[in-house]
Motif scaffolding. Sequence first.
Motif, PDB file in Angstrom:
ATOM      1  N   LYS A 178     -27.142  12.199 -21.854  1.00  0.00           N
ATOM      2  CA  LYS A 178     -26.020  11.857 -22.603  1.00  0.00           C
ATOM      3  C   LYS A 178     -24.833  12.227 -21.924  1.00  0.00           C
ATOM      4  CE  LYS A 178     -23.977  11.915 -27.197  1.00  0.00           C
ATOM      5  NZ  LYS A 178     -24.232  10.596 -27.956  1.00  0.00           N
ATOM      6  N   ARG A 179     -23.740  11.428 -21.744  1.00  0.00           N
ATOM      7  CA  ARG A 179     -22.550  11.417 -21.029  1.00  0.00           C
ATOM      8  C   ARG A 179     -21.325  12.097 -22.035  1.00  0.00           C
ATOM      9  NH1 ARG A 179     -19.797   7.747 -18.729  1.00  0.00           N
ATOM     10  NH2 ARG A 179     -20.543   6.138 -20.126  1.00  0.00           N
ATOM     11  N   GLY A 180     -21.410  11.592 -23.383  1.00  0.00           N
ATOM     12  CA  GLY A 180     -20.338  11.792 -24.048  1.00  0.00           C
ATOM     13  C   GLY A 180     -20.567  12.743 -25.455  1.00  0.00           C
ATOM     14  N   ALA A 181     -21.407  13.813 -25.287  1.00  0.00           N
ATOM     15  CA  ALA A 181     -21.602  14.537 -26.324  1.00  0.00           C
ATOM     16  C   ALA A 181     -20.218  15.212 -26.832  1.00  0.00           C
ATOM     17  CB  ALA A 181     -22.680  15.636 -25.985  1.00  0.00           C
ATOM     18  N   ARG A 182     -20.087  15.542 -27.895  1.00  0.00           N
ATOM     19  CA  ARG A 182     -19.164  16.394 -28.594  1.00  0.00           C
ATOM     20  C   ARG A 182     -19.599  17.871 -28.861  1.00  0.00           C
ATOM     21  NH1 ARG A 182     -14.095  14.719 -28.240  1.00  0.00           N
ATOM     22  NH2 ARG A 182     -13.651  15.953 -30.353  1.00  0.00           N
ATOM     23  N   LYS A 183     -19.203  18.684 -27.804  1.00  0.00           N
ATOM     24  CA  LYS A 183     -20.012  20.165 -27.932  1.00  0.00           C
ATOM     25  C   LYS A 183     -18.910  21.035 -28.704  1.00  0.00           C
ATOM     26  CE  LYS A 183     -22.127  19.329 -23.652  1.00  0.00           C
ATOM     27  NZ  LYS A 183     -22.291  19.726 -22.205  1.00  0.00           N
ATOM     28  N   ILE A 184     -18.015  20.792 -29.382  1.00  0.00           N
ATOM     29  CA  ILE A 184     -17.094  21.753 -29.859  1.00  0.00           C
ATOM     30  C   ILE A 184     -16.992  21.277 -31.585  1.00  0.00           C
ATOM     31  CG2 ILE A 184     -14.905  22.485 -30.239  1.00  0.00           C
ATOM     32  CD1 ILE A 184     -14.255  21.793 -27.330  1.00  0.00           C
ATOM     33  N   ARG A 185     -17.363  22.161 -32.341  1.00  0.00           N
ATOM     34  CA  ARG A 185     -17.301  21.895 -33.725  1.00  0.00           C
ATOM     35  C   ARG A 185     -16.060  22.932 -34.520  1.00  0.00           C
ATOM     36  NH1 ARG A 185     -19.624  18.448 -32.445  1.00  0.00           N
ATOM     37  NH2 ARG A 185     -21.978  18.047 -33.141  1.00  0.00           N
ATOM     38  N   ARG A 186     -15.317  22.434 -35.522  1.00  0.00           N
ATOM     39  CA  ARG A 186     -14.240  22.983 -36.144  1.00  0.00           C
ATOM     40  C   ARG A 186     -15.011  23.520 -37.358  1.00  0.00           C
ATOM     41  NH1 ARG A 186      -9.177  22.292 -35.374  1.00  0.00           N
ATOM     42  NH2 ARG A 186      -8.575  20.967 -33.527  1.00  0.00           N
ATOM     43  N   LEU A 187     -14.661  24.859 -37.526  1.00  0.00           N
ATOM     44  CA  LEU A 187     -15.266  25.579 -38.910  1.00  0.00           C
ATOM     45  C   LEU A 187     -14.093  26.134 -39.535  1.00  0.00           C
ATOM     46  CD1 LEU A 187     -18.552  26.994 -37.414  1.00  0.00           C
ATOM     47  CD2 LEU A 187     -18.220  24.867 -38.208  1.00  0.00           C
ATOM     48  N   HIS A 188     -14.591  26.592 -40.901  1.00  0.00           N
ATOM     49  CA  HIS A 188     -13.767  27.438 -41.830  1.00  0.00           C
ATOM     50  C   HIS A 188     -12.515  26.882 -41.876  1.00  0.00           C
ATOM     51  CE1 HIS A 188     -13.291  30.845 -44.228  1.00  0.00           C
ATOM     52  NE2 HIS A 188     -12.173  31.271 -43.717  1.00  0.00           N
ATOM     53  N   HIS A 189     -12.149  25.792 -42.624  1.00  0.00           N
ATOM     54  CA  HIS A 189     -10.919  25.032 -42.701  1.00  0.00           C
ATOM     55  C   HIS A 189     -10.085  24.936 -41.334  1.00  0.00           C
ATOM     56  CE1 HIS A 189     -11.751  26.574 -46.874  1.00  0.00           C
ATOM     57  NE2 HIS A 189     -11.862  27.683 -46.251  1.00  0.00           N
ATOM     58  N   ASP A 190     -10.741  24.374 -40.212  1.00  0.00           N
ATOM     59  CA  ASP A 190     -10.466  24.087 -38.935  1.00  0.00           C
ATOM     60  C   ASP A 190      -9.640  25.430 -38.369  1.00  0.00           C
ATOM     61  OD1 ASP A 190     -11.235  21.892 -39.326  1.00  0.00           O
ATOM     62  OD2 ASP A 190      -9.200  20.701 -39.937  1.00  0.00           O
ATOM     63  N   LYS A 191      -9.970  26.567 -38.719  1.00  0.00           N
ATOM     64  CA  LYS A 191      -9.171  27.873 -38.329  1.00  0.00           C
ATOM     65  C   LYS A 191     -10.125  28.250 -37.127  1.00  0.00           C
ATOM     66  CE  LYS A 191      -6.639  28.794 -42.063  1.00  0.00           C
ATOM     67  NZ  LYS A 191      -6.417  29.608 -43.303  1.00  0.00           N
ATOM     68  N   VAL A 192     -11.524  27.856 -36.784  1.00  0.00           N
ATOM     69  CA  VAL A 192     -12.399  28.650 -35.944  1.00  0.00           C
ATOM     70  C   VAL A 192     -12.994  27.374 -35.200  1.00  0.00           C
ATOM     71  CG1 VAL A 192     -14.448  29.636 -35.772  1.00  0.00           C
ATOM     72  CG2 VAL A 192     -12.947  30.558 -37.516  1.00  0.00           C
ATOM     73  N   LEU A 193     -13.225  27.589 -33.965  1.00  0.00           N
ATOM     74  CA  LEU A 193     -13.710  26.769 -32.894  1.00  0.00           C
ATOM     75  C   LEU A 193     -14.960  27.080 -32.406  1.00  0.00           C
ATOM     76  CD1 LEU A 193     -10.654  25.205 -30.965  1.00  0.00           C
ATOM     77  CD2 LEU A 193     -11.693  24.153 -32.880  1.00  0.00           C
TER      78      LEU A 193
END
Length: 159
Positions: A15-30
Amino acid sequence: MGSDGQVTFGDTVMKRGARKIRRLHHDKVLVGFAGATADAFTLFERFEKKLEEYSGNLSRSVVELAKDWRTDRVLRRLEALLGIMDLERSFVVSGSGDVVEPDDGIIAIGSGGPYALAAARALLRHTDLGPAEVAREALELAADICVYTNREISVETIQ
């Protein structure tokens, strides 16, 4: 936090376009990952529960995740690395129980991690680029060197 989009299986690009970053805890943690994708998703879920359990206390949540990851029979077989950050702190967490908070706040994981880390440090010392631009440029430079890093770069910031 920045990442490339490449997912490989051995020496094959899956896969070339995976999203490897997630936003957690009300978008305050990456949280970003390197390694086995399914394993990383399991760890994202577990870490999100830790953040809720410890009211968003990043340090405590990271340490508790590392403890569980190292000691739980199922979790300790997971093969991934996590890069975790909020506005003030950043950590690398591994399944062997490692929790590293770098002195300069710069973290890099995965195959291209050492190249991106070196590039980010140099850019921060010798340019006026902001954090998002440094992340993007460091990944571009890593992609020039590492065959497991591509140019499908995504950068996430915290407000």
